[in-house]
Design a protein around this motif. Structure first.
Motif, PDB file in Angstrom:
ATOM      1  N   MET A  18       0.831  -1.177   0.000  1.00 41.70           N
ATOM      2  CA  MET A  18       0.000   0.000   0.000  1.00 41.70           C
ATOM      3  C   MET A  18       0.878   1.244   0.000  1.00 41.70           C
ATOM      4  N   ILE A  19       0.539   2.206  -0.854  1.00 38.83           N
ATOM      5  CA  ILE A  19       1.315   3.424  -0.978  1.00 38.83           C
ATOM      6  C   ILE A  19       0.930   4.396   0.134  1.00 38.83           C
ATOM      7  N   GLN A  20       1.947   4.865   0.850  1.00 39.78           N
ATOM      8  CA  GLN A  20       1.726   5.887   1.869  1.00 39.78           C
ATOM      9  C   GLN A  20       1.393   7.196   1.161  1.00 39.78           C
ATOM     10  N   CYS A  21       0.815   8.126   1.883  1.00 35.97           N
ATOM     11  CA  CYS A  21       0.488   9.432   1.309  1.00 35.97           C
ATOM     12  C   CYS A  21       1.769  10.125   0.862  1.00 35.97           C
ATOM     13  N   LEU A  22       1.705  10.714  -0.309  1.00 32.97           N
ATOM     14  CA  LEU A  22       2.833  11.474  -0.819  1.00 32.97           C
ATOM     15  C   LEU A  22       2.545  12.960  -0.650  1.00 32.97           C
ATOM     16  N   THR A  23       3.602  13.741  -0.569  1.00 28.37           N
ATOM     17  CA  THR A  23       3.425  15.186  -0.550  1.00 28.37           C
ATOM     18  C   THR A  23       3.042  15.632  -1.961  1.00 28.37           C
ATOM     19  N   ALA A  62      19.719  14.260  -5.370  1.00 26.27           N
ATOM     20  CA  ALA A  62      18.405  14.347  -4.723  1.00 26.27           C
ATOM     21  C   ALA A  62      17.359  13.564  -5.514  1.00 26.27           C
ATOM     22  N   ALA A  63      17.433  13.646  -6.840  1.00 25.70           N
ATOM     23  CA  ALA A  63      16.480  12.914  -7.688  1.00 25.70           C
ATOM     24  C   ALA A  63      16.681  11.408  -7.526  1.00 25.70           C
ATOM     25  N   PHE A  64      17.930  10.983  -7.479  1.00 23.97           N
ATOM     26  CA  PHE A  64      18.227   9.559  -7.293  1.00 23.97           C
ATOM     27  C   PHE A  64      17.685   9.069  -5.953  1.00 23.97           C
ATOM     28  N   GLU A  65      17.949   9.833  -4.898  1.00 23.69           N
ATOM     29  CA  GLU A  65      17.478   9.443  -3.564  1.00 23.69           C
ATOM     30  C   GLU A  65      15.956   9.407  -3.499  1.00 23.69           C
ATOM     31  N   LEU A  66      15.314  10.397  -4.099  1.00 23.89           N
ATOM     32  CA  LEU A  66      13.853  10.432  -4.119  1.00 23.89           C
ATOM     33  C   LEU A  66      13.301   9.223  -4.863  1.00 23.89           C
ATOM     34  N   HIS A  67      13.927   8.913  -5.977  1.00 18.31           N
ATOM     35  CA  HIS A  67      13.465   7.801  -6.816  1.00 18.31           C
ATOM     36  C   HIS A  67      13.647   6.450  -6.123  1.00 18.31           C
ATOM     37  N   GLU A  68      14.561   6.370  -5.184  1.00 18.55           N
ATOM     38  CA  GLU A  68      14.800   5.131  -4.444  1.00 18.55           C
ATOM     39  C   GLU A  68      13.741   4.899  -3.360  1.00 18.55           C
ATOM     40  N   ASN A  69      12.966   5.914  -3.045  1.00 13.40           N
ATOM     41  CA  ASN A  69      11.909   5.796  -2.046  1.00 13.40           C
ATOM     42  C   ASN A  69      10.865   4.792  -2.549  1.00 13.40           C
ATOM     43  N   LYS A 124       4.595  17.755  -3.785  1.00  7.70           N
ATOM     44  CA  LYS A 124       5.811  17.780  -4.605  1.00  7.70           C
ATOM     45  C   LYS A 124       6.221  16.374  -5.038  1.00  7.70           C
ATOM     46  N   GLN A 125       6.068  15.400  -4.148  1.00  9.25           N
ATOM     47  CA  GLN A 125       6.391  14.022  -4.515  1.00  9.25           C
ATOM     48  C   GLN A 125       5.463  13.522  -5.618  1.00  9.25           C
ATOM     49  N   GLU A 126       4.166  13.833  -5.491  1.00  6.56           N
ATOM     50  CA  GLU A 126       3.209  13.446  -6.532  1.00  6.56           C
ATOM     51  C   GLU A 126       3.548  14.141  -7.851  1.00  6.56           C
ATOM     52  N   ASN A 127       3.904  15.414  -7.773  1.00  9.17           N
ATOM     53  CA  ASN A 127       4.301  16.144  -8.984  1.00  9.17           C
ATOM     54  C   ASN A 127       5.533  15.517  -9.623  1.00  9.17           C
ATOM     55  N   TYR A 128       6.478  15.081  -8.780  1.00  9.05           N
ATOM     56  CA  TYR A 128       7.667  14.407  -9.286  1.00  9.05           C
ATOM     57  C   TYR A 128       7.273  13.129 -10.031  1.00  9.05           C
ATOM     58  N   CYS A 129       6.413  12.333  -9.421  1.00  3.66           N
ATOM     59  CA  CYS A 129       5.987  11.069 -10.037  1.00  3.66           C
ATOM     60  C   CYS A 129       5.324  11.323 -11.390  1.00  3.66           C
ATOM     61  N   ALA A 187       6.564   2.932  -6.214  1.00  2.45           N
ATOM     62  CA  ALA A 187       5.246   2.286  -6.287  1.00  2.45           C
ATOM     63  C   ALA A 187       4.241   3.209  -6.969  1.00  2.45           C
ATOM     64  N   ARG A 188       4.296   4.495  -6.645  1.00  2.00           N
ATOM     65  CA  ARG A 188       3.366   5.454  -7.271  1.00  2.00           C
ATOM     66  C   ARG A 188       3.651   5.596  -8.759  1.00  2.00           C
ATOM     67  N   ILE A 189       4.913   5.606  -9.145  1.00  2.00           N
ATOM     68  CA  ILE A 189       5.273   5.692 -10.563  1.00  2.00           C
ATOM     69  C   ILE A 189       4.725   4.474 -11.308  1.00  2.00           C
ATOM     70  N   LYS A 190       4.891   3.296 -10.740  1.00  2.00           N
ATOM     71  CA  LYS A 190       4.359   2.075 -11.367  1.00  2.00           C
ATOM     72  C   LYS A 190       2.840   2.142 -11.478  1.00  2.00           C
ATOM     73  N   GLU A 191       2.199   2.700 -10.464  1.00  2.00           N
ATOM     74  CA  GLU A 191       0.738   2.840 -10.478  1.00  2.00           C
ATOM     75  C   GLU A 191       0.292   3.782 -11.608  1.00  2.00           C
ATOM     76  N   ILE A 192       0.979   4.898 -11.761  1.00  2.00           N
ATOM     77  CA  ILE A 192       0.652   5.853 -12.825  1.00  2.00           C
ATOM     78  C   ILE A 192       0.871   5.206 -14.193  1.00  2.00           C
ATOM     79  N   GLN A 193       2.004   4.513 -14.341  1.00  2.00           N
ATOM     80  CA  GLN A 193       2.297   3.843 -15.614  1.00  2.00           C
ATOM     81  C   GLN A 193       1.244   2.791 -15.932  1.00  2.00           C
TER      82      GLN A 193
END
Length: 177
Positions: free
Chosen positions: A1-6, A43-50, A8-13, A55-61
Motif C-alpha cells: 500500500m502506498i503511503q500518502c505522498l506530498t 536528490a532525484a536519485f534518492e527520491l526515486h529510491e523511495n 511535490k512528490q506526486e508532482n515528481y511522479c 510504487a506510485r510511478i508504477k501505479e501511474i504507468q
C-alpha cells in the motif's frame, strides 16, 4: 500500500512518467533553480529510491497503460515505421501528395503535421487561386532510431566493450603471503 505522498512528490511522479528523466522531473517538481546539477542528480536519485515513489510511478504507468491499451510492442512497431519511413510513400508518380487514404499506414505513422494553404495571384476581382499547397512535417527519424537502439540494448553492448576491468590484489600487512 502506498503511503500518502506530498504534493511535490506526486508532482515528481507525474513529471517522471511524462518526461522519463529523474533530474528533469525533480527540477519540475521542486525548487531547484539554485541547485547545482550534481545536487539535483543526487536528490532525484534518492527520491526515486523511495519505495513509495517507485510504487506510485508504477501505479501511474499502469493506469496509463490501461487507459491507452497500447503495448510496448505497438510502440516499437510505430518507432520502426518512423525509422523505415521513405518519403516516396506519400507522393504519386507525378510528385503530387497522395490522398491521405492512399498513404500506407506505416508512412502515416511518420507524419506529425499536414498544413494546407491556398495561394493566390492578382488583386481584387482579378485575384485567382493558383492552387492548394501542403506542408508536411514528419517525425524525427534519427530520434526514432536512437530510441529503438536504446530499447534493444544496443548502447549497453557498446558500453560493455568500453569497460575497463581492473583486478585488485591485496598486499599482506606482514610482507609475506
Amino acid at each position: 500500500m502506498i503511503q500518502c505522498l506530498t504534493i511535490k512528490q506526486e508532482n515528481y511522479c507525474q513529471a517522471y512518467v511524462r518526461l522519463g528523466n529523474k533530474s528533469v522531473a525533480y527540477r519540475e517538481a521542486y525548487s531547484a533553480s539554485k541547485m547545482k546539477p550534481e545536487t539535483v542528480n543526487r536528490a532525484a536519485f534518492e527520491l526515486h529510491e523511495n519505495p513509495n515513489i517507485t510504487a506510485r510511478i508504477k501505479e501511474i504507468q499502469h493506469d496509463l497503460y490501461k487507459r491507452n491499451q497500447m503495448s510496448i510492442d505497438e510502440c516499437i512497431s510505430i518507432l520502426s515505421d518512423i525509422a523505415r519511413f521513405d518519403i516516396v510513400d506519400i507522393y504519386d508518380e507525378s510528385g503530387n501528395l497522395k490522398k491521405i487514404q492512399e498513404i500506407p499506414k506505416s508512412a502515416r505513422n511518420s507524419i506529425e503535421q499536414i498544413e494546407s494553404f491556398e495561394e493566390f495571384e492578382g488583386r481584387g476581382i482579378e485575384r485567382k487561386s493558383t492552387g492548394i499547397n501542403r506542408k508536411i512535417k514528419t517525425s524525427d527519424k534519427q530520434a526514432a532510431i536512437d530510441k529503438l537502439i536504446r530499447y534493444m540494448g544496443g548502447y549497453n553492448k557498446d558500453n560493455e566493450q568500453k569497460q575497463t576491468n581492473i583486478t585488485l590484489f591485496e598486499i599482506p600487512k606482514n610482507g609475506r603471503d
